[in-house]
Design a protein around this motif. Structure first.
Motif, PDB file in Angstrom:
ATOM      1  N   LEU A   1       0.839  -1.189   0.000  1.00  0.00           N
ATOM      2  CA  LEU A   1       0.000   0.000   0.000  1.00  0.00           C
ATOM      3  C   LEU A   1       0.874   1.238   0.000  1.00  0.00           C
ATOM      4  O   LEU A   1       1.902   1.290   0.676  1.00  0.00           O
ATOM      5  CB  LEU A   1      -0.916   0.020   1.241  1.00  0.00           C
ATOM      6  N   ILE A   2       0.457   2.233  -0.787  1.00  0.00           N
ATOM      7  CA  ILE A   2       1.051   3.564  -0.685  1.00  0.00           C
ATOM      8  C   ILE A   2       0.103   4.390   0.165  1.00  0.00           C
ATOM      9  O   ILE A   2      -1.069   4.553  -0.189  1.00  0.00           O
ATOM     10  CB  ILE A   2       1.238   4.191  -2.088  1.00  0.00           C
ATOM     11  N   GLN A   3       0.570   4.860   1.322  1.00  0.00           N
ATOM     12  CA  GLN A   3      -0.271   5.694   2.174  1.00  0.00           C
ATOM     13  C   GLN A   3       0.564   6.727   2.907  1.00  0.00           C
ATOM     14  O   GLN A   3       1.775   6.804   2.688  1.00  0.00           O
ATOM     15  CB  GLN A   3      -1.085   4.835   3.170  1.00  0.00           C
ATOM     16  N   GLU A   4      -0.107   7.526   3.733  1.00  0.00           N
ATOM     17  CA  GLU A   4       0.550   8.652   4.393  1.00  0.00           C
ATOM     18  C   GLU A   4       1.682   8.204   5.304  1.00  0.00           C
ATOM     19  O   GLU A   4       1.540   7.256   6.078  1.00  0.00           O
ATOM     20  CB  GLU A   4      -0.472   9.446   5.214  1.00  0.00           C
TER      21      GLU A   4
ATOM     22  N   ASP B   1       1.674  10.997   9.988  1.00  0.00           N
ATOM     23  CA  ASP B   1       1.077  10.735  11.300  1.00  0.00           C
ATOM     24  C   ASP B   1       0.838   9.230  11.470  1.00  0.00           C
ATOM     25  O   ASP B   1       0.042   8.639  10.741  1.00  0.00           O
ATOM     26  CB  ASP B   1      -0.264  11.489  11.392  1.00  0.00           C
TER      27      ASP B   1
ATOM     28  N   ASP C   1      -0.925   7.744  13.424  1.00  0.00           N
ATOM     29  CA  ASP C   1      -2.331   7.467  13.712  1.00  0.00           C
ATOM     30  C   ASP C   1      -3.084   7.007  12.464  1.00  0.00           C
ATOM     31  O   ASP C   1      -4.064   6.263  12.565  1.00  0.00           O
ATOM     32  CB  ASP C   1      -3.024   8.724  14.269  1.00  0.00           C
ATOM     33  N   VAL C   2      -2.637   7.467  11.297  1.00  0.00           N
ATOM     34  CA  VAL C   2      -3.300   7.036  10.057  1.00  0.00           C
ATOM     35  C   VAL C   2      -3.168   5.524   9.910  1.00  0.00           C
ATOM     36  O   VAL C   2      -4.131   4.825   9.572  1.00  0.00           O
ATOM     37  CB  VAL C   2      -2.714   7.778   8.837  1.00  0.00           C
TER      38      VAL C   2
ATOM     39  N   GLY D   1       4.455  11.354  -4.040  1.00  0.00           N
ATOM     40  CA  GLY D   1       4.189  12.644  -3.419  1.00  0.00           C
ATOM     41  C   GLY D   1       4.924  12.762  -2.096  1.00  0.00           C
ATOM     42  O   GLY D   1       5.434  11.771  -1.537  1.00  0.00           O
TER      43      GLY D   1
ATOM     44  N   TRP E   1       3.984  13.084   0.872  1.00  0.00           N
ATOM     45  CA  TRP E   1       3.450  12.400   2.051  1.00  0.00           C
ATOM     46  C   TRP E   1       3.233  10.921   1.816  1.00  0.00           C
ATOM     47  O   TRP E   1       2.560  10.242   2.592  1.00  0.00           O
ATOM     48  CB  TRP E   1       2.122  13.061   2.479  1.00  0.00           C
ATOM     49  N   GLN E   2       3.760  10.406   0.695  1.00  0.00           N
ATOM     50  CA  GLN E   2       3.521   9.003   0.363  1.00  0.00           C
ATOM     51  C   GLN E   2       4.682   8.110   0.771  1.00  0.00           C
ATOM     52  O   GLN E   2       5.835   8.382   0.429  1.00  0.00           O
ATOM     53  CB  GLN E   2       3.276   8.841  -1.139  1.00  0.00           C
TER      54      GLN E   2
END
Lengths: 140, 140, 140
Positions: free
Chosen positions: B47-50, B53, B55-56, B114, B116-117
């Motif tokens: 997965l590409i995610q934030e 934080d 918490d995400v 990006g 944040w990725q």
């Protein structure tokens, strides 16, 4: 060839940018190979879906909102990431189950999409954003 | 160039291996092209995610557990695949709606992610595992 | 090399076409590179999932049907796209959260799939269909 698309959004919605992608391939002289698209954000998505009846897009957004309500909804009381507003964590969750990247074979300068397939950027946030999509075409 | 990443997991969690991928590209002299990653298992995901934080990630794992409870939960009474424990079929279901592969354009030796990725391996099983991720970089 | 697979379906189901893909790679002389598959429809999906216990496929289809019921189910009363039958919009929604394309590294003529991974076309519609999957192999 490598490029980037910029798409302005204005709240949750489906933005069809198929023709911009097709034009970019044509203008760059792409013939046979694979197109890769990657959205450079974690709160919107890329999706290939039906390009005929706009009700499909309307129902899709509605369904996503029911699957992952905004975090001020009582059912989402357990969410911890709340600093960026009630639409933010739900946007990350939607962005986790919809695609972040697409790979599309290109044959004789045309994407091998089906007749009813369009390429969409799906905005999950409430506020307007300018979204960036990285693109790469590789010849075979 | 073709390679493989090995990631040790210890129960459900999000393992950021972005820097290992970036290093592999740099060490291999990758310049412009596309990176393909494929996780070689059916009970974990890519997965590409934030990446900002934590918490995400916490909320994502929590949400997945609510979307697809372990199969000893009463709401999952209809599940037939139970031989490998109550976390197994729910892991397969999570692995069906999160990505198994990622394709990332690379420009001037940098992945076009990006700001944040991050790139994550998401473990869905309860027990520790060593997970293998196939990688291929193609120059254009 | 560029090609297409045609898969006949007969209602909701998981169609393993791994061996057809492997044969196509072998017959075309593919050695090292990346295989891209794209399903050219918006109401079925591609998926890499477990190829061992058929109960996994049975449970997956059952779970998808519970996640997105047919639109004649009372819980789906708010759906607007109804012209093509009660299975159509639910098929589009399932097709939005499962993959439409797959990218698989190939090493020494073999897809770098794990031991338990198969490539499936997942049919979401009730009626029989002939589904088309575009394929491209790129050498590195």
């Amino acid at each position: 060839m490598i490029g980037e698309f910029r798409i302005k959004t204005d709240g949750p919605g489906c933005h069809d940018f198929t023709s911009a992608v097709a034009d970019w391939l044509t203008e760059g002289g792409a013939e046979n190979g694979v197109l890769t698209l990657l959205v450079r954000h974690t709160s919107c998505s890329l999706l290939i879906q039906e390009n005929a009846d706009p009700d499909v897009q309307y129902d899709l957004l509605n369904w996503l909102g029911r699957l992952v309500p905004h975090t001020d909804h009582p059912s989402m009381h357990w969410i911890t990431h709340r600093d960026e507003g009630p639409d933010d964590m739900s946007a990350h969750l939607k962005a986790s189950v919809l695609p972040v990247n697409l790979s599309i074979p290109v044959h004789q300068s045309l994407m091998m999409l089906g007749q009813w397939q369009g390429i969409y950027l799906i905005e999950h946030r409430d506020a307007p954003h300018e979204r960036r999509v990285a693109a790469c075409f590789q010849s075979i």
